[in-house]
Design an enzyme around this catalytic site. Sequence first.
Site, PDB file in Angstrom:
ATOM      1  N   TYR A 121     -12.049   4.550  14.614  1.00 52.18           N
ATOM      2  CA  TYR A 121     -11.069   4.935  13.600  1.00 52.18           C
ATOM      3  C   TYR A 121     -11.046   6.452  13.425  1.00 52.18           C
ATOM      4  O   TYR A 121      -9.989   7.086  13.465  1.00 52.18           O
ATOM      5  CB  TYR A 121     -11.387   4.252  12.275  1.00 52.18           C
ATOM      6  CG  TYR A 121     -10.404   4.585  11.174  1.00 52.18           C
ATOM      7  CD1 TYR A 121      -9.178   3.925  11.090  1.00 52.18           C
ATOM      8  CD2 TYR A 121     -10.694   5.567  10.217  1.00 52.18           C
ATOM      9  CE1 TYR A 121      -8.264   4.230  10.087  1.00 52.18           C
ATOM     10  CE2 TYR A 121      -9.788   5.877   9.217  1.00 52.18           C
ATOM     11  CZ  TYR A 121      -8.583   5.213   9.157  1.00 52.18           C
ATOM     12  OH  TYR A 121      -7.682   5.532   8.163  1.00 52.18           O
TER      13      TYR A 121
ATOM     14  N   GLY B 215       0.791  -1.211   0.000  1.00 50.12           N
ATOM     15  CA  GLY B 215       0.000   0.000   0.000  1.00 50.12           C
ATOM     16  C   GLY B 215       0.828   1.269   0.000  1.00 50.12           C
ATOM     17  O   GLY B 215       1.904   1.343  -0.605  1.00 50.12           O
TER      18      GLY B 215
ATOM     19  N   SER C 214      -6.382  10.973   7.984  1.00 52.28           N
ATOM     20  CA  SER C 214      -7.483  10.598   7.111  1.00 52.28           C
ATOM     21  C   SER C 214      -8.465  11.751   7.002  1.00 52.28           C
ATOM     22  O   SER C 214      -8.581  12.582   7.910  1.00 52.28           O
ATOM     23  CB  SER C 214      -8.196   9.366   7.675  1.00 52.28           C
ATOM     24  OG  SER C 214      -9.407   9.111   6.984  1.00 52.28           O
TER      25      SER C 214
END
Length: 376
Positions: free
Chosen positions: A242, A62, A220
């Site tokens: 998360y 990734g 994120s």
Amino acid sequence: MFSGEESDDGSHGERIFRTALRLRSGPRLHLQTLPAADRHGESCSCNRREQFFLPSFALPSGIGLALCERLLTTDSRLRLCLACRNMQRAEAARSALLTSHSDARVDLLHLDVGSVQSVLTAAQEVKDRYNRIDFLYLNAGIMPNPQIDVKAFFKGLFSRNVINMFATAEGLLTQQDRLNSDGLQEVFATNLFGHFLLIRELEPLLCRAAHTSRIVWTSSSNARRSAFSIEDVQHRNGTEPYSSSKYASDTLSLALNRHKNGQGLFSSVICPGLVMTNLTYGILPSFFWTLIMPIMWLIRIFTNTFTLTPHNGAEALHWLFVQNPESLDPRAKYHSLTSGLGTNYTQPRQMDIDEGTSEVLYSKLLELEKVVRKKE
């Protein structure tokens, strides 16, 4: 990923990265933690001299692996040390890097940032091997057992909010967190506290006189203030661990700059955009992705946040590598973006964070550090 010097030879500096760290002068060591998918599956100035990177993978692939490829392409003198939870996959990642960069120096280190003992053991090994850290890339993260609101998904798919829905997953995702063997919430431990503890352990290598070190957090667009509570930093009582952990890392980065800039340590935060990795593919059943991928590539023409590939998602990580840390904004998140024509670039965007909350979080993490150390 670490970048620093080997302790057995002061004449050869190297860099150490934990998710990537770089020093300016002398050989360097970089350490990087590469992103993890669901933990219950497998998710690590110019005038530069030799640099050393130590990526930490849960799954060595990734964005983290793409970053290593890009860094070696930029400067073949870098030394990489891949810090990984799964050593078999770490070996595979090392082989892939050596295939494309035959002269690269790539070491391996076992590290599970979700385990206090593993962090302490790995940090001691790094201190035994190296004399300093230049870059620490903190990429490792998990999103265990993601559950999607299918009704909200299809409603959003055919609405004006479709781009924001894919970019942030706001209102779509929940996760089922659990306690780990240390008695900590698993997502909090892996995505935030393990990294914090690693930084604390490596301060002797990160904070050195007349030396600049860097920490880079992979955050994120799903990091939202609404998912985080300073009264419940581990997110024991919520359903979005998360998002909470990523907002906490944004907030912690601000505190680290306030406390450590004077010691030569600088912290930055990036967002890779929407990247198709093991973590992403784990959110929806495979047939869903088969159905919607054509739509996503079409939407990409109209938005710059759909980076889609790990190479594109690593753009901001790579861009920060060549920046002067003193020129960076500690309140900005640096976003990897890809234009409709496929051009990659980095753009800073202000984070929804404040100094008061960051200071309280920093204090709470220091207190938790004392607690877990007493147990070891």
